[in-house]
Design a protein around this motif. Structure first.
Motif, PDB file in Angstrom:
ATOM      1  N   VAL A  64       1.276  -1.055  -0.083  1.00  0.00           N
ATOM      2  CA  VAL A  64       0.099  -0.453   0.195  1.00  0.00           C
ATOM      3  C   VAL A  64       0.732   1.303  -0.103  1.00  0.00           C
ATOM      4  CG1 VAL A  64      -1.883  -1.421   1.244  1.00  0.00           C
ATOM      5  CG2 VAL A  64      -0.302   0.090   2.515  1.00  0.00           C
ATOM      6  N   ARG A  65       0.396   2.340  -0.979  1.00  0.00           N
ATOM      7  CA  ARG A  65       0.987   3.172  -0.790  1.00  0.00           C
ATOM      8  C   ARG A  65       0.624   4.691   0.590  1.00  0.00           C
ATOM      9  NH1 ARG A  65       5.978   2.975  -2.141  1.00  0.00           N
ATOM     10  NH2 ARG A  65       5.687   5.205  -2.375  1.00  0.00           N
ATOM     11  N   GLU A  66      -0.501   4.432   1.099  1.00  0.00           N
ATOM     12  CA  GLU A  66      -0.739   5.362   2.401  1.00  0.00           C
ATOM     13  C   GLU A  66      -0.561   4.741   4.029  1.00  0.00           C
ATOM     14  OE1 GLU A  66      -5.222   7.299   2.874  1.00  0.00           O
ATOM     15  OE2 GLU A  66      -5.209   5.337   2.865  1.00  0.00           O
TER      16      GLU A  66
ATOM     17  N   GLU B 194      -0.973   1.804   8.661  1.00  0.00           N
ATOM     18  CA  GLU B 194      -1.472   1.143  10.449  1.00  0.00           C
ATOM     19  C   GLU B 194      -2.236   0.999  10.791  1.00  0.00           C
ATOM     20  OE1 GLU B 194      -0.986   5.480  11.048  1.00  0.00           O
ATOM     21  OE2 GLU B 194       1.217   5.609  11.207  1.00  0.00           O
ATOM     22  N   LEU B 195      -3.248   0.160   9.588  1.00  0.00           N
ATOM     23  CA  LEU B 195      -4.797  -0.071  10.168  1.00  0.00           C
ATOM     24  C   LEU B 195      -4.075  -1.626  10.477  1.00  0.00           C
ATOM     25  CD1 LEU B 195      -7.828  -0.572  10.072  1.00  0.00           C
ATOM     26  CD2 LEU B 195      -7.590  -1.390   7.909  1.00  0.00           C
ATOM     27  N   LEU B 196      -3.360  -2.558   9.939  1.00  0.00           N
ATOM     28  CA  LEU B 196      -2.546  -3.195  10.764  1.00  0.00           C
ATOM     29  C   LEU B 196      -1.493  -3.257  11.308  1.00  0.00           C
ATOM     30  CD1 LEU B 196      -2.062  -6.859  10.370  1.00  0.00           C
ATOM     31  CD2 LEU B 196      -0.330  -6.021   8.240  1.00  0.00           C
ATOM     32  N   THR B 197      -0.288  -2.325  11.327  1.00  0.00           N
ATOM     33  CA  THR B 197       1.045  -2.264  12.219  1.00  0.00           C
ATOM     34  C   THR B 197       0.113  -2.115  13.616  1.00  0.00           C
ATOM     35  OG1 THR B 197       1.213  -0.570  11.459  1.00  0.00           O
ATOM     36  CG2 THR B 197       1.791  -2.282  10.556  1.00  0.00           C
TER      37      THR B 197
ATOM     38  N   PRO C 207       4.730   0.365   9.391  1.00  0.00           N
ATOM     39  CA  PRO C 207       4.114   0.323   7.557  1.00  0.00           C
ATOM     40  C   PRO C 207       5.605   0.799   6.796  1.00  0.00           C
ATOM     41  CG  PRO C 207       3.581   2.040   9.785  1.00  0.00           C
ATOM     42  CD  PRO C 207       4.803   1.350  10.494  1.00  0.00           C
ATOM     43  N   ALA C 208       7.047   1.373   7.553  1.00  0.00           N
ATOM     44  CA  ALA C 208       7.404   0.925   5.338  1.00  0.00           C
ATOM     45  C   ALA C 208       7.794  -0.224   5.585  1.00  0.00           C
ATOM     46  CB  ALA C 208       8.914   1.893   6.648  1.00  0.00           C
TER      47      ALA C 208
END
Length: 719
Positions: A568-570, A575-578, A625-626
């Motif tokens: 993903v790029r957003e 962060e929805l996962l992390t 996220p990265a």
């Protein structure tokens, strides 16, 4: 290889030195035991001991070498569609491993600049790629060199990497992969797949849909494809034929109504009020629009009740016709009502109609037909009570100009659903026996374990696609409620008392383009009826933008128990996962060195020095996220089964010959591919050993007649 506080695999394979010495010693003990003062018998035992120890060290060296190779290049992962495992208990996703603290530790170690030469491509690789760029337009003798260096073969030491981008570290940190799957019992909690454009969402859908079609106990498969992917349609049809289910395969496509099946979104219902709810539910209910939405619901409900009393099945075309002109429906219903209850009433109404003129017509009835005014005057005197007739009376008593204003929000929606050839699909003529296109509804599809491809042609007309998609979702919600209360076979002579639920696999590609308020109850309560939603979209913002409400977007996301995230790029989407993952402690190594001199001139030492490797513990996120932003194409993180994080790379299908498809579907697939996917490319089948998946057309069973598609004509191969 001794156990240490920190695992270190990005290093020289020093175990090979021991292996060489052990091999030499074993040969010496075996063939020249006298050279080391051993008898032949003892020399044989010593040779075996050296060989055993050398083998152990060789295995340790292989682990290091294998890990170093895996960091730079993953092995090929190819499957044909026949090789995709189909299980009654699990859904196959690909190959991978469960991500733990160890893999985060390895990832941190691999990012150390001291081991960069083990991670980055070697110098010869960079030189080969530079040579290819310089010789791209070179004449014939020199162009051969560029082709040789770009040759995608294991025998080529300068072989280019697969064109999947991203960081190979994320999957290379675990060289021992296994087949990864999701328990089928978890699918009823719904699955959300997030990934940016062209990273493999649709190809992952093909892997899942293939298994759903081939499952031993036939399951319902419904696929919503807003943009129209030709390879997805082709894959569904080919797999349906291979599974012997081509007679249950339906194609509904707004872009190609000539071969599409037909569907009436408001033709089947449990309660009459559902017709109004499905239509008015698509109107805005925010702010001042709420009142207009409520009036639209009431007005559509009046029309639907009247149509049912007249013995007609409601559809969008009839509703649109009577919204524009309610007078005709009022007159027709009044004729039927008076024919049953008061046969002499019509004579009085005709007399009243003859006496009307512009002067004695009530002001609020100006613009209405004289017969409507006459019927209203008769009913005012007779005081007849009928719920449907009273509703129609209340509609025609509105001032015509005022009435047009309050239904203004309803007319655009109906125009979208009844314009052009779309009306033929959404308002089918049930009495036209000459039309070969089948008519289906969701209860029929579920009962016969059907397979449905819904192409909404969103790239051509996104407004109509969204309206039709919302209508279908609203219809599915109604069907789910009926199944939850009564079961699938309710009303049939052979209906049994079995409480088993039939899995209804609903795949919604680009579902943010289809989603409205109807989608929330579908995923919130549809699981009780066996509906298993797998939704695919790009970002979290797409959902929020579509719904227009952050709280409702959170409500949608909260109903997905399984989250699968490709690149993903957003950052907010990542962060929805992390943010759901715990923090763990990783070990870091610090080199400490120093020297201390002495001021005592009589001391034996002038200075002392020390050098230390200090190991400390640091708290870091399991993944950041990265890491998700840098995922290669065709790879994902799967957060499933109540908190387990799996790293997966999936097999992706490559384009296959069309010779197993009927001629009309071949033409449809060819036009879809040229219209929608001409610039998309096929990254998974390009050079570099990307994962591929194919099927064997020679093993496909011969075509059989189908109620959904025309298989009577000859088949041909599409170039």
């Amino acid at each position: 290889m001794a156990e240490h506080a920190m695992e270190s695999k990005l290093r020289p394979a020093v175990e090979l030195y021991t292996v060489a010495i052990c091999f030499a010693a074993a040969v010496l003990c075996l063939y020249s035991p006298w050279a080391v003062a051993l008898t032949p018998e003892i020399g044989l035992v010593a040779a075996l001991a050296y060989a055993l120890f050398g083998f152990i060290r060789l295995r340790q060296a292989w682990d290091v070498l294998h890990y170093r190779r895996n960091i730079r290049r993953l092995p090929r992962y190819e499957l044909t569609s026949r090789q995709i495992p189909v299980s009654r208990q699990r859904l196959f996703m690909g190959r991978g491993f469960r991500w733990t603290r160890l893999h985060t530790q390895r990832l941190v170690e691999a990012q150390d600049p001291a081991v960069a030469h083990y991670v980055d491509p070697p110098t010869r690789y960079r030189l080969a790629r530079g040579t290819e760029r310089r010789l791209e337009q070179a004449p014939f003798p020199l162009s051969i060199l560029a082709r040789i260096t770009a040759w995608d073969s294991a025998y080529n030491p300068l072989r280019p990497l697969p064109p999947v981008g991203g960081s190979p570290l994320l999957h290379g940190v675990e060289p021992d992969e296994m087949e990864v799957s999701l328990p089928l019992g978890e699918r009823v909690g719904h699955t959300l797949v997030l990934g940016t454009t062209r990273v493999g969402k649709t190809r992952l859908a093909e892997v899942y849909i293939t298994q759903d079609i081939h499952r031993i106990q036939p399951e319902v498969v419904i696929v919503f494809d807003p943009k129209g992917d030709a390879d997805l349609l082709k894959r569904m049809y080919v797999e349906a034929r291979r599974a012997g289910r081509d007679k249950e395969f339906y194609v509904f496509h707004l872009g190609w109504p000539e071969i599409s099946a037909r569907y009436n979104a408001v033709g089947r219902f449990g309660r009459i009020s559902e017709v109004a709810s499905r239509i008015a539910g698509q109107l805005s209910g925010e702010g001042n629009s709420a009142a207009f939405r409520e009036f639209a619901w009431r007005f559509v409900n009046i029309i639907a009740r009247a149509l049912i009393e007249l013995g007609r099945r409601p559809d969008y075309l009839q509703i649109q016709r009577h919204v524009v002109n309610i007078d005709a429906l009022f007159i027709e219903y009044a004729q039927q009502f008076f024919a049953k209850t008061d046969p002499k009433a019509w004579e009085v109404i005709v007399q009243l109609e003859g006496k009307l003129n512009e002067k004695n017509i009530p002001r609020h009835m100006v613009g209405r037909e004289k017969r409507v005014v006459a019927i209203e005057q008769y009913l005012a005197v007779k005081r007849v009570f009928d719920p449907v007739l009273d509703g129609l009376r209340s509609a025609v008593r509105y001032d015509r100009t005022y009435f047009d204003k309050i239904v203004a929000s309803l007319l655009p929606l109906l125009e979208k659903l009844t314009t052009g050839k779309t009306a033929q699909l959404l308002a089918p003529n049930y009495t036209d026996l000459e039309d070969p296109r089948p008519i289906f509804d969701w209860m029929q599809i579920i009962r016969k374990r059907g397979i449905v491809y819904v192409g909404l042609d969103a790239l051509t007309d996104a407004e109509v696609a969204a309206a039709v998609g919302n209508s279908m979702f609203a219809d599915l919600v109604s069907v789910a409620g009926h199944i939850y209360k009564h079961g699938i076979d309710h009303g049939l002579p052979s209906a049994g008392s079995s409480a088993d639920k039939l899995p209804i696999n609903l795949h919604a590609d680009e579902f943010n383009e289809l989603m409205g308020d109807e989608f929330i109850p579908l995923i919130n309560k549809g699981g009780g009826a066996g509906i298993q939603v797998t939704a695919y979209t790009q970002t979290l913002s797409d959902i929020e933008a579509r719904i227009g409400n952050r709280a409702k977007a959170g409500q949608v996301i909260g109903n997905f128990n399984t989250l699968q995230m490709l690149r993903v790029r957003e950052t907010a989407t990542a962060e929805l996962l992390t943010q759901q993952l715990p923090k763990i402690n990783v070990l870091t190594k610090t080199l400490v060195s120093g020297a201390t001199d002495t001021s005592d001139p009589e001391a034996n030492t002038d200075f002392t020095s020390s050098s230390q490797d200090r190991v400390s513990s640091t708290s870091v996120p399991l993944i950041e996220p990265a890491h998700i932003v840098s995922l290669p194409k065709g790879q994902m993180f799967s957060f499933q089964v109540g908190g387990q994080l799996w790293k997966v790379r999936m097999p992706l299908p490559k384009p296959s010959p069309d010779d197993a498809m009927p001629k009309n579907l071949q033409e449809l697939a060819k036009r879809m591919r040229s219209s929608y996917n001409e610039q998309a490319g096929h990254w998974w089948s390009a050079s570099g050993g990307g994962p591929t998946l194919d099927f064997d057309p020679d093993r496909v069973t011969p075509p059989r007649p189908s109620v959904a598609v025309d298989t009577s004509g000859p088949t041909q191969e599409v170039p």
